[in-house]
Design a protein around this motif. Structure first.
Motif, short mmCIF file in Angstrom:
data_model
loop_
_atom_site.label_atom_id
_atom_site.label_comp_id
_atom_site.label_asym_id
_atom_site.label_seq_id
_atom_site.Cartn_x
_atom_site.Cartn_y
_atom_site.Cartn_z
N LYS A 148 -2.19 3.14 23.89
CA LYS A 148 -0.95 2.27 24.36
C LYS A 148 -0.64 1.27 23.34
CE LYS A 148 -0.48 3.58 28.68
NZ LYS A 148 0.55 4.20 29.05
N LEU A 201 2.94 1.04 21.17
CA LEU A 201 3.80 -0.24 21.08
C LEU A 201 3.87 -0.87 19.67
CD1 LEU A 201 2.21 -2.28 24.34
CD2 LEU A 201 4.48 -1.32 24.17
N SER A 202 3.39 0.03 18.85
CA SER A 202 3.38 -0.29 17.22
C SER A 202 2.26 -1.49 17.01
CB SER A 202 4.75 -0.44 16.70
OG SER A 202 5.28 0.72 16.90
#
Length: 420
Positions: free
Chosen positions: A147, A151-152
């Motif tokens: 995750k 979301l970088s």
């Protein structure tokens, strides 16, 4: 006093030399050493059988193509001793192997459209709880990484999401203790409450049975012709009480030696759990005081009740009300381990038959004003004196009563017979 000490010595030595007493004491001491060294014994057995350091292989079907390697990395980083082995067989084939006992279990892994891990663990074991928990924890960590990547987020940013808040509890109550003191006090109070509970039941029943046995064998008629019934009663109470104290001290010494020999470098182990280094001397003193007062209170009552029966078979029925009082005191005290400030505990701590357990619970877990335990002790001393005075009157006539017991209705008859 010579007759008193003769009966005292006879009550102590006779019970101490019985096979049941010796065997029970030996079994309890062996159990103490076994329990305290249980972790060592398990480690030794595992090392001998070769199961201590062996790695476990987990068959995995990974349709995502990325989760198996990550899972294996998590197992290696956490040093779980589990190795992931990718399987090219179908889920049906591995299920058949599990049913036939060829493998213990297998895991299927997949990722859905939202990059959420879908995992299914298959096993035939009804008690397989540890491995699934380890797998679930590892997969949860992998899920967080996936995750974060979506979301970088950097590793530092992910860590900030799980940063704990700074929370400090401040208690301004005068009876408050620190969390560490409270936890250690809770363990000590629980252990000593259990010791008081078992000792009172065991030795009080022993006194009642001893008196009834002497009556049933007509030995009592010879004894009371040379010594007063009152001396006889208190010699029995003190003799068997001293034997009980000696046995408990022996258990305490065995427990101390067992904890020392079982000491390990593993934090949070057995010796840490039962470490009483921070317990105040006052708590230990109160433990001894309430144990002795509780014993003499119930032992005097047991001797009174035992004098009313002529057959040992009737002893348990006669002392049943006394046993129910002890059980009620233990249950009330146990409910206060989580919250010793409950209102009904304060009331029960001044009731003499409940005070040995309930007041000790409160004084062990709370910093009470000195007058509270002293008042409870004073009430118990007065009760013991009154019970001893009344018990002596009943005992004086009760030891001369024979025939079937009619429960507590015989107390009036025993008092009248004692006057004669």
């Amino acid at each position: 006093m010579r007759e008193f000490w003769i009966i005292f010595k006879q009550a102590f030595s006779t019970k101490a030399k019985t096979k049941s007493f010796i065997i029970t004491t030996a079994i309890m001491i062996a159990a103490i050493f076994l329990f305290s060294n249980l972790s060592k014994i398990i480690d030794t057995v595992q090392s001998v059988t070769g199961g201590g350091d062996s790695e476990e292989t987990l068959q995995v079907i990974d349709t995502s193509g990325v989760l198996a390697d990550r899972l294996n990395g998590q197992f290696s980083a956490n040093e779980t001793g589990i190795t992931v082995e990718l399987s090219d067989q179908s889920e049906q084939a591995l299920t058949k192997k599990v049913k036939e006992g060829d493998i213990d279990s297998f895991l299927t892994l997949a990722l859905d459209d939202t990059k959420t891990i879908q995992a299914n663990y298959t096993t035939m074991s009804a008690i397989d709880f540890n491995l699934p928990r380890v797998i679930q924890d590892a997969l949860q960590s992998i899920q967080t990484e996936l995750k974060a990547e979506g979301l970088s987020l950097s590793g530092e940013q992910v860590q900030t999401l799980f940063s704990p808040i700074q929370f400090e509890q401040k208690n301004v109550s005068l009876s408050a203790k620190s969390e560490e003191e409270l936890n250690q006090a809770r363990v000590l109070v629980y252990v000593l409450m259990f010791v008081i509970y078992i000792a009172v039941i065991l030795y009080s029943s022993m006194i009642a049975t001893e008196v009834a046995t002497e009556k049933s064998s007509r030995v009592m008629e010879i004894l009371i012709s040379s010594v007063s019934p009152v001396k006889h009663m208190f010699a029995k109470v003190l003799g068997i009480g001293s034997l009980g104290l000696a046995q408990i001290v022996l258990y305490g010494i065995a427990g101390f030696i067992a904890m020392k020999t079982a000491s390990t470098d593993i934090p949070g182990g057995f010796t840490d759990f039962f470490s009483f280094s921070d317990i105040s001397t006052g708590t230990l003193v109160y433990a001894v005081i309430f144990f002795l007062l509780g014993y003499f209170l119930y032992a005097t009552l047991a001797a009174l009740l035992g004098s009313l029966v002529s057959r040992t078979e009737d002893v348990q029925q006669m002392i049943m009300p006394m046993t129910m009082l002890i059980v009620a005191a233990f249950i009330i005290a146990m409910t206060g381990l989580g919250d010793p400030e409950l209102g009904y505990l304060q009331i029960a701590s001044y009731i003499p038959f409940f005070a040995p357990l309930v007041m000790f619970l409160r004084v062990g877990m709370l910093d009470l004003p000195l007058w509270e335990p002293l008042l409870s002790i004073a009430i118990m001393l007065v009760t013991i004196f009154l019970l001893g005075w009344f018990g002596a009157r009943v005992y004086r006539g009760g030891v001369l009563m024979y025939g079937p017991s009619r429960s507590l209705k015989d107390i009036k008859k025993a008092i009248q017979l004692g006057k004669e």
